[in-house]
Motif scaffolding. Sequence first.
Motif, PDB file in Angstrom:
ATOM      1  N   MET A 161       0.812  -1.219   0.000  1.00 30.44           N
ATOM      2  CA  MET A 161       0.000   0.000   0.000  1.00 30.44           C
ATOM      3  C   MET A 161       0.842   1.263   0.000  1.00 30.44           C
ATOM      4  SD  MET A 161      -2.975  -1.115   2.659  1.00 30.44           S
ATOM      5  CE  MET A 161      -3.640   0.518   2.719  1.00 30.44           C
ATOM      6  N   ALA A 162       2.120   1.173   0.321  1.00 29.95           N
ATOM      7  CA  ALA A 162       2.976   2.355   0.445  1.00 29.95           C
ATOM      8  C   ALA A 162       3.047   3.193  -0.829  1.00 29.95           C
ATOM      9  CB  ALA A 162       4.370   1.943   0.903  1.00 29.95           C
ATOM     10  N   PRO A 163       3.232   2.616  -2.024  1.00 30.63           N
ATOM     11  CA  PRO A 163       3.282   3.463  -3.223  1.00 30.63           C
ATOM     12  C   PRO A 163       1.979   4.215  -3.468  1.00 30.63           C
ATOM     13  CG  PRO A 163       4.170   1.305  -3.709  1.00 30.63           C
ATOM     14  CD  PRO A 163       3.581   1.234  -2.345  1.00 30.63           C
ATOM     15  N   LEU A 164       0.846   3.561  -3.180  1.00 36.25           N
ATOM     16  CA  LEU A 164      -0.443   4.222  -3.361  1.00 36.25           C
ATOM     17  C   LEU A 164      -0.582   5.390  -2.384  1.00 36.25           C
ATOM     18  CD1 LEU A 164      -3.274   4.279  -4.640  1.00 36.25           C
ATOM     19  CD2 LEU A 164      -4.009   2.731  -2.830  1.00 36.25           C
ATOM     20  N   LEU A 165      -0.206   5.164  -1.135  1.00 39.76           N
ATOM     21  CA  LEU A 165      -0.285   6.249  -0.155  1.00 39.76           C
ATOM     22  C   LEU A 165       0.665   7.380  -0.503  1.00 39.76           C
ATOM     23  CD1 LEU A 165      -0.493   4.120   3.116  1.00 39.76           C
ATOM     24  CD2 LEU A 165      -2.337   5.348   1.980  1.00 39.76           C
ATOM     25  N   ARG A 166       1.857   7.039  -0.980  1.00 39.09           N
ATOM     26  CA  ARG A 166       2.811   8.071  -1.383  1.00 39.09           C
ATOM     27  C   ARG A 166       2.274   8.893  -2.545  1.00 39.09           C
ATOM     28  NH1 ARG A 166       7.466   4.837  -2.362  1.00 39.09           N
ATOM     29  NH2 ARG A 166       7.403   4.033  -0.264  1.00 39.09           N
ATOM     30  N   LEU A 167       1.583   8.214  -3.453  1.00 36.08           N
ATOM     31  CA  LEU A 167       1.011   8.901  -4.612  1.00 36.08           C
ATOM     32  C   LEU A 167      -0.079   9.865  -4.177  1.00 36.08           C
ATOM     33  CD1 LEU A 167       0.874   9.085  -7.727  1.00 36.08           C
ATOM     34  CD2 LEU A 167      -0.876   7.314  -7.615  1.00 36.08           C
ATOM     35  N   LEU A 168      -0.948   9.429  -3.273  1.00 41.32           N
ATOM     36  CA  LEU A 168      -2.064  10.263  -2.846  1.00 41.32           C
ATOM     37  C   LEU A 168      -1.640  11.379  -1.902  1.00 41.32           C
ATOM     38  CD1 LEU A 168      -4.738   7.491  -2.246  1.00 41.32           C
ATOM     39  CD2 LEU A 168      -4.564   9.047  -4.183  1.00 41.32           C
ATOM     40  N   ILE A 169      -0.805  11.065  -0.949  1.00 38.18           N
ATOM     41  CA  ILE A 169      -0.425  12.039   0.074  1.00 38.18           C
ATOM     42  C   ILE A 169       0.726  12.924  -0.401  1.00 38.18           C
ATOM     43  CG2 ILE A 169       0.523  12.289   2.402  1.00 38.18           C
ATOM     44  CD1 ILE A 169      -0.956   9.707   3.114  1.00 38.18           C
ATOM     45  N   GLY A 170       1.707  12.348  -1.068  1.00 37.15           N
ATOM     46  CA  GLY A 170       2.914  13.073  -1.420  1.00 37.15           C
ATOM     47  C   GLY A 170       2.742  14.089  -2.515  1.00 37.15           C
ATOM     48  N   LYS A 171       1.670  14.021  -3.298  1.00 35.27           N
ATOM     49  CA  LYS A 171       1.523  14.923  -4.432  1.00 35.27           C
ATOM     50  C   LYS A 171       1.383  16.379  -3.995  1.00 35.27           C
ATOM     51  CE  LYS A 171      -0.226  14.218  -8.948  1.00 35.27           C
ATOM     52  NZ  LYS A 171      -1.110  13.473  -9.794  1.00 35.27           N
ATOM     53  N   ASN A 172       0.579  16.655  -2.996  1.00 29.63           N
ATOM     54  CA  ASN A 172       0.389  18.028  -2.525  1.00 29.63           C
ATOM     55  C   ASN A 172       1.630  18.551  -1.834  1.00 29.63           C
ATOM     56  OD1 ASN A 172      -2.209  17.983  -3.492  1.00 29.63           O
ATOM     57  ND2 ASN A 172      -3.067  17.272  -1.555  1.00 29.63           N
ATOM     58  N   ASN A 173       2.306  17.717  -1.096  1.00 23.87           N
ATOM     59  CA  ASN A 173       3.494  18.161  -0.372  1.00 23.87           C
ATOM     60  C   ASN A 173       4.666  18.428  -1.310  1.00 23.87           C
ATOM     61  OD1 ASN A 173       2.117  17.920   2.004  1.00 23.87           O
ATOM     62  ND2 ASN A 173       2.882  15.872   2.463  1.00 23.87           N
ATOM     63  N   ASN A 174       4.778  17.680  -2.403  1.00 24.14           N
ATOM     64  CA  ASN A 174       5.900  17.860  -3.310  1.00 24.14           C
ATOM     65  C   ASN A 174       5.887  19.219  -3.981  1.00 24.14           C
ATOM     66  OD1 ASN A 174       6.964  15.399  -2.775  1.00 24.14           O
ATOM     67  ND2 ASN A 174       6.089  14.386  -4.558  1.00 24.14           N
ATOM     68  N   VAL A 175       4.717  19.728  -4.306  1.00 22.17           N
ATOM     69  CA  VAL A 175       4.632  21.030  -4.971  1.00 22.17           C
ATOM     70  C   VAL A 175       5.170  22.118  -4.052  1.00 22.17           C
ATOM     71  CG1 VAL A 175       3.053  22.728  -5.922  1.00 22.17           C
ATOM     72  CG2 VAL A 175       2.707  20.318  -6.421  1.00 22.17           C
ATOM     73  N   ALA A 176       4.786  22.072  -2.797  1.00 22.81           N
ATOM     74  CA  ALA A 176       5.240  23.090  -1.850  1.00 22.81           C
ATOM     75  C   ALA A 176       6.740  22.960  -1.598  1.00 22.81           C
ATOM     76  CB  ALA A 176       4.473  22.966  -0.538  1.00 22.81           C
ATOM     77  N   THR A 177       7.237  21.750  -1.475  1.00 23.15           N
ATOM     78  CA  THR A 177       8.647  21.593  -1.160  1.00 23.15           C
ATOM     79  C   THR A 177       9.523  21.985  -2.336  1.00 23.15           C
ATOM     80  OG1 THR A 177       8.529  19.267  -1.767  1.00 23.15           O
ATOM     81  CG2 THR A 177       8.304  19.802   0.562  1.00 23.15           C
TER      82      THR A 177
END
Length: 82
Positions: free
Chosen positions: A37-53
Amino acid sequence: MSNLSEWKQMLDRMGGIDGVLNTVGKIQKIFSTVQQMAPLLRLLIGKNNNVATVEESAEHRFAGRRKRKNRRKTAKRSGRRR
């Protein structure tokens, strides 16, 4: 020998060797599920954070950069002395 008897008592409280192996098997199943499940969670959660970082890192990268001073180029001297 008292240390060995303590280990035996603790093993018996956990359900013997069979109980310990069953518990380890359950833990392995949980970890494998989380890893799938980790790649799916990274895809869903990490997308918004990556833009800001990415924007923040670009600001930090250029904010502290200093300009180089232009050095004067010296004229090349010919091989002859005057």
